[in-house]
Design an enzyme around this catalytic site. Structure first.
Site, PDB file in Angstrom:
ATOM      1  N   GLY A  18       0.825  -1.216   0.000  1.00  0.00           N
ATOM      2  CA  GLY A  18       0.000   0.000   0.000  1.00  0.00           C
ATOM      3  C   GLY A  18       0.853   1.258   0.000  1.00  0.00           C
ATOM      4  O   GLY A  18       0.445   2.297   0.515  1.00  0.00           O
TER       5      GLY A  18
ATOM      6  N   VAL B 156      -1.253   6.951   3.548  1.00  0.00           N
ATOM      7  CA  VAL B 156      -0.331   6.563   4.615  1.00  0.00           C
ATOM      8  C   VAL B 156       0.967   6.008   4.033  1.00  0.00           C
ATOM      9  O   VAL B 156       2.068   6.352   4.467  1.00  0.00           O
ATOM     10  CB  VAL B 156      -0.985   5.519   5.549  1.00  0.00           C
TER      11      VAL B 156
ATOM     12  N   SER C 209      -8.456   1.383  12.513  1.00  0.00           N
ATOM     13  CA  SER C 209      -9.104   2.685  12.383  1.00  0.00           C
ATOM     14  C   SER C 209      -9.961   2.918  13.620  1.00  0.00           C
ATOM     15  O   SER C 209     -10.408   1.957  14.254  1.00  0.00           O
ATOM     16  CB  SER C 209      -9.995   2.691  11.133  1.00  0.00           C
ATOM     17  N   SER C 210     -10.212   4.171  13.942  1.00  0.00           N
ATOM     18  CA  SER C 210     -10.975   4.475  15.163  1.00  0.00           C
ATOM     19  C   SER C 210     -12.435   4.045  15.051  1.00  0.00           C
ATOM     20  O   SER C 210     -13.159   4.024  16.045  1.00  0.00           O
ATOM     21  CB  SER C 210     -10.900   5.977  15.463  1.00  0.00           C
ATOM     22  N   CYS C 211     -12.873   3.634  13.851  1.00  0.00           N
ATOM     23  CA  CYS C 211     -14.274   3.200  13.701  1.00  0.00           C
ATOM     24  C   CYS C 211     -14.489   1.799  14.270  1.00  0.00           C
ATOM     25  O   CYS C 211     -15.614   1.294  14.270  1.00  0.00           O
ATOM     26  CB  CYS C 211     -14.690   3.241  12.233  1.00  0.00           C
TER      27      CYS C 211
ATOM     28  N   TYR D  22     -16.455  -2.560   7.243  1.00  0.00           N
ATOM     29  CA  TYR D  22     -15.036  -2.194   7.325  1.00  0.00           C
ATOM     30  C   TYR D  22     -14.511  -2.424   8.745  1.00  0.00           C
ATOM     31  O   TYR D  22     -13.440  -2.988   8.954  1.00  0.00           O
ATOM     32  CB  TYR D  22     -14.890  -0.728   6.937  1.00  0.00           C
TER      33      TYR D  22
ATOM     34  N   LYS E 251     -11.467  -4.812  10.128  1.00  0.00           N
ATOM     35  CA  LYS E 251     -10.324  -4.295  10.884  1.00  0.00           C
ATOM     36  C   LYS E 251     -10.197  -5.003  12.246  1.00  0.00           C
ATOM     37  O   LYS E 251      -9.095  -5.294  12.706  1.00  0.00           O
ATOM     38  CB  LYS E 251     -10.442  -2.781  11.065  1.00  0.00           C
TER      39      LYS E 251
ATOM     40  N   PRO F 254      -5.280   4.395  14.041  1.00  0.00           N
ATOM     41  CA  PRO F 254      -5.247   5.819  13.727  1.00  0.00           C
ATOM     42  C   PRO F 254      -6.647   6.428  13.711  1.00  0.00           C
ATOM     43  O   PRO F 254      -7.617   5.749  13.389  1.00  0.00           O
ATOM     44  CB  PRO F 254      -4.642   5.874  12.313  1.00  0.00           C
TER      45      PRO F 254
ATOM     46  N   HIS G  59     -12.922  11.078   2.295  1.00  0.00           N
ATOM     47  CA  HIS G  59     -13.273  11.462   3.653  1.00  0.00           C
ATOM     48  C   HIS G  59     -13.632  12.942   3.690  1.00  0.00           C
ATOM     49  O   HIS G  59     -13.463  13.657   2.709  1.00  0.00           O
ATOM     50  CB  HIS G  59     -12.104  11.176   4.588  1.00  0.00           C
TER      51      HIS G  59
ATOM     52  N   ASP H 224     -24.923  11.537   9.140  1.00  0.00           N
ATOM     53  CA  ASP H 224     -23.916  12.095  10.048  1.00  0.00           C
ATOM     54  C   ASP H 224     -22.922  11.031  10.482  1.00  0.00           C
ATOM     55  O   ASP H 224     -21.785  11.320  10.848  1.00  0.00           O
ATOM     56  CB  ASP H 224     -24.609  12.654  11.307  1.00  0.00           C
TER      57      ASP H 224
HETATM   58  O1  GFB Z   1     -14.870  11.508   6.895  1.00  0.00           O
HETATM   59  P1  GFB Z   1     -16.224  10.884   6.719  1.00  0.00           P
HETATM   60  O2  GFB Z   1     -16.620  10.536   5.345  1.00  0.00           O
HETATM   61  O3  GFB Z   1     -16.302   9.545   7.583  1.00  0.00           O
HETATM   62  O4  GFB Z   1     -17.362  11.867   7.315  1.00  0.00           O
HETATM   63  P2  GFB Z   1     -16.598   9.140   9.084  1.00  0.00           P
HETATM   64  C1  GFB Z   1     -17.223  12.518   8.525  1.00  0.00           C
HETATM   65  C2  GFB Z   1     -18.411  13.440   8.747  1.00  0.00           C
HETATM   66  O5  GFB Z   1     -18.309  14.529   7.825  1.00  0.00           O
HETATM   67  C3  GFB Z   1     -19.797  12.822   8.504  1.00  0.00           C
HETATM   68  C4  GFB Z   1     -19.567  14.763   7.219  1.00  0.00           C
HETATM   69  O6  GFB Z   1     -20.685  13.285   9.483  1.00  0.00           O
HETATM   70  C5  GFB Z   1     -20.193  13.382   7.140  1.00  0.00           C
HETATM   71  O7  GFB Z   1     -21.585  13.468   6.948  1.00  0.00           O
HETATM   72  N1  GFB Z   1     -19.368  15.424   5.918  1.00  0.00           N
HETATM   73  C6  GFB Z   1     -19.771  16.689   5.623  1.00  0.00           C
HETATM   74  C7  GFB Z   1     -18.783  14.913   4.824  1.00  0.00           C
HETATM   75  N2  GFB Z   1     -19.491  16.991   4.354  1.00  0.00           N
HETATM   76  C8  GFB Z   1     -18.868  15.904   3.816  1.00  0.00           C
HETATM   77  C9  GFB Z   1     -18.327  15.607   2.520  1.00  0.00           C
HETATM   78  O8  GFB Z   1     -18.375  16.411   1.577  1.00  0.00           O
HETATM   79  N3  GFB Z   1     -17.745  14.388   2.345  1.00  0.00           N
HETATM   80  C10 GFB Z   1     -17.678  13.460   3.382  1.00  0.00           C
HETATM   81  N4  GFB Z   1     -17.058  12.291   3.154  1.00  0.00           N
HETATM   82  N5  GFB Z   1     -18.194  13.702   4.619  1.00  0.00           N
HETATM   83  C11 GFB Z   1     -15.305   6.984   8.277  1.00  0.00           C
HETATM   84  C12 GFB Z   1     -15.592   5.506   8.181  1.00  0.00           C
HETATM   85  O9  GFB Z   1     -16.373   7.547   8.990  1.00  0.00           O
HETATM   86  O10 GFB Z   1     -14.095   7.241   8.998  1.00  0.00           O
HETATM   87  C13 GFB Z   1     -14.393   4.780   7.609  1.00  0.00           C
HETATM   88  O11 GFB Z   1     -16.722   5.321   7.338  1.00  0.00           O
HETATM   89  C14 GFB Z   1     -13.119   5.130   8.378  1.00  0.00           C
HETATM   90  O12 GFB Z   1     -14.617   3.394   7.690  1.00  0.00           O
HETATM   91  C15 GFB Z   1     -12.960   6.644   8.400  1.00  0.00           C
HETATM   92  O13 GFB Z   1     -13.170   4.659   9.672  1.00  0.00           O
HETATM   93  C16 GFB Z   1     -11.732   7.059   9.170  1.00  0.00           C
HETATM   94  O14 GFB Z   1     -15.596   9.743   9.961  1.00  0.00           O
HETATM   95  O15 GFB Z   1     -18.012   9.373   9.423  1.00  0.00           O
END
Ligand code: GFB
Length: 332
Positions: free
Chosen positions: A30, A35, A127-129, A156, A160, A183, A199, A289
């Site tokens: 990877g 990373v 991952s913290s999830c 996921y 993990k 992380p 993300h 959310d």
């Molecule tokens: O980073 P994210 O996609 O993942 O979203 P998680 C974090 C928060 O940001 C959520 C909001 O509440 C989303 O609704 N958000 C707002 C957005 N605007 C946006 C946007 O334009 N794009 C995205 N992507 N989010 C992930 C896990 O969860 O965290 C993975 O699904 C992994 O498996 C990763 O663990 C680190 O933090 O919610």
């Protein structure tokens, strides 16, 4: 009492002489991702000169026979297992089968081969999830498997958790030195900026940058903006990973984060300041959310002597500079 516990923990978890020497054979499955790129950069800067890599085209880590043949040929001593299928909330929610299938196979194939070919040490990246959706905050390592997972990333997270259990089981049965770090949400150079699969931080950085360039009156943010998230600059993670490979040998997982979180609304306000955009925010509450909060407790890491140096503002500034230098947003 806490000091005594940390001291005891340090003594117990520090019992290996696995400090990597500069020509140790290091394998980074990877290596081209967020990373992997940061690790390559840091290891080279630190003078490590025997790093082996394969692209996913050259070596499909889901193919057990191919992974076996690679390890039989190369016999790497240290492995930073960063290869994984990753993505933001939308990708996790939409492609759960790919997230569990790919990540289960990658972990099982690499960890088994590392054992079979006597690798000295392996660092697995979770991952913290993995922590329960509603567990107490900040999240201590011992909260693992104490409650229900967040539905949007359950597939996921289960993969993990299987990776963590693989490491701990091989350590128990074969005496391997396979450690596992968790992380928090990461960001930085070489991130994925795809507006659907990425993300939150890279997506909002791209959206705000584009809105400024196009003079758009507003930017769309998914969800309510109320969830809290902790963000770690990826080059700090690379530094912490090398530190753990050299200084940690416990069977317990270890969190890597800053110990500080912000709401999504505060995050986008910070990004607006760094980019210099003052338009309006529109919150699209039809989008999920996800987990309300997932702040990691980083006492264990701090007790080992490592602390994240880069602030959120500084990390976003560095990421924006990298994006501009590499024309990431030119098509905006
Ligand atoms: O980073 P994210 O996609 O993942 O979203 P998680 C974090 C928060 O940001 C959520 C909001 O509440 C989303 O609704 N958000 C707002 C957005 N605007 C946006 C946007 O334009 N794009 C995205 N992507 N989010 C992930 C896990 O969860 O965290 C993975 O699904 C992994 O498996 C990763 O663990 C680190 O933090 O919610």
């Amino acid at each position: 009492m806490k000091k005594l516990y940390c001291l005891l923990f340090l003594l117990l978890s520090n019992c290996t002489d696995a400090v990597m020497n500069k020509n140790a054979k290091i394998y980074i499955p990877g290596h081209t991702g967020l990373v992997g790129s940061a690790l390559m950069k840091k290891l080279k800067k630190d003078g490590f000169n025997n790093i082996i890599v394969r692209t996913s085209k050259e070596l499909d880590l889901r193919n057990q026979a191919a992974v076996e043949a690679f390890f039989a040929q190369e016999k790497p001593e240290y492995i930073f297992l960063v290869a994984a299928k990753v993505g933001g909330i939308y990708a996790n929610k939409t492609y759960p089968a790919d997230f569990i299938y790919d990540n289960l196979l990658i972990s099982a194939n690499v960890i088994h081969a590392a054992h079979k070919h006597n690798a000295k040490k392996l660092l697995f990246f979770g991952s913290s999830c993995i922590y329960p959706r509603l567990c107490p905050q900040p999240m201590k390592e011992e909260y693992l498997l104490t409650g229900l997972l967040e539905k949007t990333n359950e597939a996921y997270a289960v993969a993990k958790i299987a990776g963590i259990t693989l490491c701990q089981s091989y350590n128990k049965q074969y005496g391997t030195h396979f450690i596992a770090c968790m992380p928090t949400n990461l960001y930085g150079p070489h991130d994925n900026f795809d507006l659907e699969k990425s993300h939150v931080l890279p997506a909002l950085l791209y959206k705000v940058y584009r809105a400024k360039k196009l003079n758009s009156p507003h930017v769309q943010v998914w969800g309510t903006g109320k969830p809290y998230r902790e963000f770690l600059y990826v080059e700090d993670l690379a530094d912490a990973a090398i530190f753990l490979m050299n200084n940690y040998d416990g069977n317990e997982i270890i969190n890597i984060g800053t110990g500080i979180d912000v709401t999504i609304k505060q995050l986008v306000e910070t990004i607006k300041k760094v980019v210099g955009y003052d338009g309006k925010l529109i919150f699209d509450t039809s989008k999920p959310d996800g987990t309300p909060r997932k702040l990691q407790n980083v006492d264990r890491l701090h007790a080992l002597g490592w602390k994240a140096p880069t602030s959120l503002v500084a990390g976003i500034e560095k990421t924006l500079a990298w994006c501009e230098k590499n024309h990431i947003f030119d098509q905006a």
